[in-house]
Design an enzyme around this catalytic site. Structure first.
Site, PDB file in Angstrom:
ATOM      1  N   ASP A 172       1.026  -0.875  -0.231  1.00 40.50           N
ATOM      2  CA  ASP A 172       0.075  -0.280  -0.570  1.00 40.50           C
ATOM      3  C   ASP A 172       0.544   1.078   0.145  1.00 40.50           C
ATOM      4  OD1 ASP A 172      -2.449   1.035   0.771  1.00 40.50           O
ATOM      5  OD2 ASP A 172      -1.538   1.893   2.210  1.00 40.50           O
ATOM      6  N   GLU A 256      -1.581  -1.151  -5.852  1.00 43.52           N
ATOM      7  CA  GLU A 256      -2.796  -0.831  -6.595  1.00 43.52           C
ATOM      8  C   GLU A 256      -3.054   0.334  -7.667  1.00 43.52           C
ATOM      9  OE1 GLU A 256      -5.377   1.376  -2.735  1.00 43.52           O
ATOM     10  OE2 GLU A 256      -3.296   2.042  -2.850  1.00 43.52           O
ATOM     11  N   ASP A 334      -2.102   1.140   7.229  1.00 40.84           N
ATOM     12  CA  ASP A 334      -1.791   0.712   5.846  1.00 40.84           C
ATOM     13  C   ASP A 334      -1.615  -0.450   5.589  1.00 40.84           C
ATOM     14  OD1 ASP A 334      -1.847   3.697   5.561  1.00 40.84           O
ATOM     15  OD2 ASP A 334       0.314   3.907   5.761  1.00 40.84           O
TER      16      ASP A 334
END
Length: 354
Positions: A172, A256, A334
């Protein structure tokens, strides 16, 4: 450098020729049409005779690539961006496209063994070689950056993948932690720009008080450029080392698919640009491809709102840095998001709430 100015002039003249041909006659001029006229250019302008022929050809090919990019953007319906004329501050390199053939040096740039290389039209130039060349040299680009000159070799090396690995990790990307992994590791952001912000501001203020074009103005402008270059080098060095760390340890890396351009237009734009997520992901993908690793991108929507243990959606404000769910899962926000990203990337199922 004289060669730099001449190649820039050739680029601008070739661009003008293409524009005039289309506006006046509706005719497209190809790169091969322009390359056939290089003999006439050298006859009319003797100063071009001292420039390596392939450098001039590569300059025209560079313009052709700019037009190819322009037409492809028009076809996709994007903002086109017609090729522009290049001023002195927007032309900083020229390329020798062929330096090696059939197992031997055929072009410029061959290390002479005495700390120098030979550049046609320039002569023997001292060079500080920070590492030996590997593989087969293909091209040599002479580049100017912040008042310094660099010789950039592009070499073809053999593909050497790392040993197979079954380990997978989700990462992340954030601002409080540059990277948080699904294994619970966190890496602090480099904050290269933030750390140098005060020094940059002082240099910019001093520059604003100088008369434009004066010697002191030019000196401070060069100092400012070198400060920015140092910031970029520090950021890039951090990205390379972290990417190598992850690629060496994991066979699959899930991240992501961030819209970094959109995030750079928010109120957090300075921190987002300082982090350099797009550059890091590009470096990570390149290192993974060369090592035989797999990089997977997943949609970013909602990854920080889902519990990695039970799958329940729990809305959290940006200021909430701890994920605490009713199922008893308590993690750094996170790290929890990284676990969700890993599950999405591996098509894994969540727990009872999934």
């Amino acid at each position: 450098m004289r060669i730099l100015d001449l190649t820039r002039e050739l680029y601008n003249a070739a661009l003008q020729e293409r524009r005039d041909a289309w506006r006046k006659a509706g005719k497209s001029v190809t790169v091969y049409d322009q390359m056939r006229l290089l003999g006439e250019v050298k006859a009319a302008r003797p100063e071009y005779q001292g420039v390596y022929a392939q450098v001039l050809q590569e300059t025209l090919k560079r313009l052709d690539r700019a037009f190819q990019g322009f037409f492809s953007r028009v076809k996709r319906g994007e903002k086109a961006g017609y090729p522009r004329f290049r001023g002195r501050g927007w032309w900083d390199s020229f390329t020798f496209p062929q330096v090696w053939r059939e197992g031997k040096w055929v072009g410029p740039g061959k290390p002479l063994g005495n700390g120098k290389i030979k550049i046609p039209g320039v002569g023997h130039v001292r060079i500080k070689q920070h590492r030996p060349l590997e593989g087969v040299p293909k091209t040599l680009t002479i580049k100017r950056s912040a008042g310094c000159w660099y010789a950039v070799y592009v070499c073809e090396v053999s593909f050497q993948p790392l040993p197979p690995s079954d380990k997978a990790v989700g990462i992340d990307l954030g601002l409080s932690h540059f990277v948080a992994t699904s294994d619970g590791e966190t890496f602090a952001p480099p904050k290269a720009y933030r750390k140098a912000e005060v020094k940059l501001a002082r240099t910019q203020q001093a520059l604003s008080r100088k008369k434009r074009g004066s010697n002191r103005y030019k000196k401070l402008k060069m100092r400012l450029a070198r400060q920015h270059q140092k910031i970029a080098n520090r950021r890039r060095d951090f990205h390379h080392k972290l990417a190598r760390n992850l690629v060496n340890r994991y066979g699959t890396i899930v991240h992501e698919d961030l819209n970094t351009a959109g995030l750079a237009r928010t109120r957090l734009s300075k921190s987002v640009q300082d982090a350099g997520w797009a550059q890091f992901l590009a470096i990570l993908s390149a290192k993974a491809a060369s090592a035989g690793r797999r990089v997977v991108a997943v949609p970013p929507h909602g990854t920080s709102q889902i519990c990695p243990q039970c799958g329940r959606v729990q809305k959290k404000e940006l200021s909430e840095r701890i994920h605490a769910c009713e199922c008893g899962c308590v993690l750094d926000r996170d790290v929890a998001a990284a676990k969700v990203i890993l599950a999405l990337g591996l098509d894994g199922a969540f727990g009872g709430g999934g």
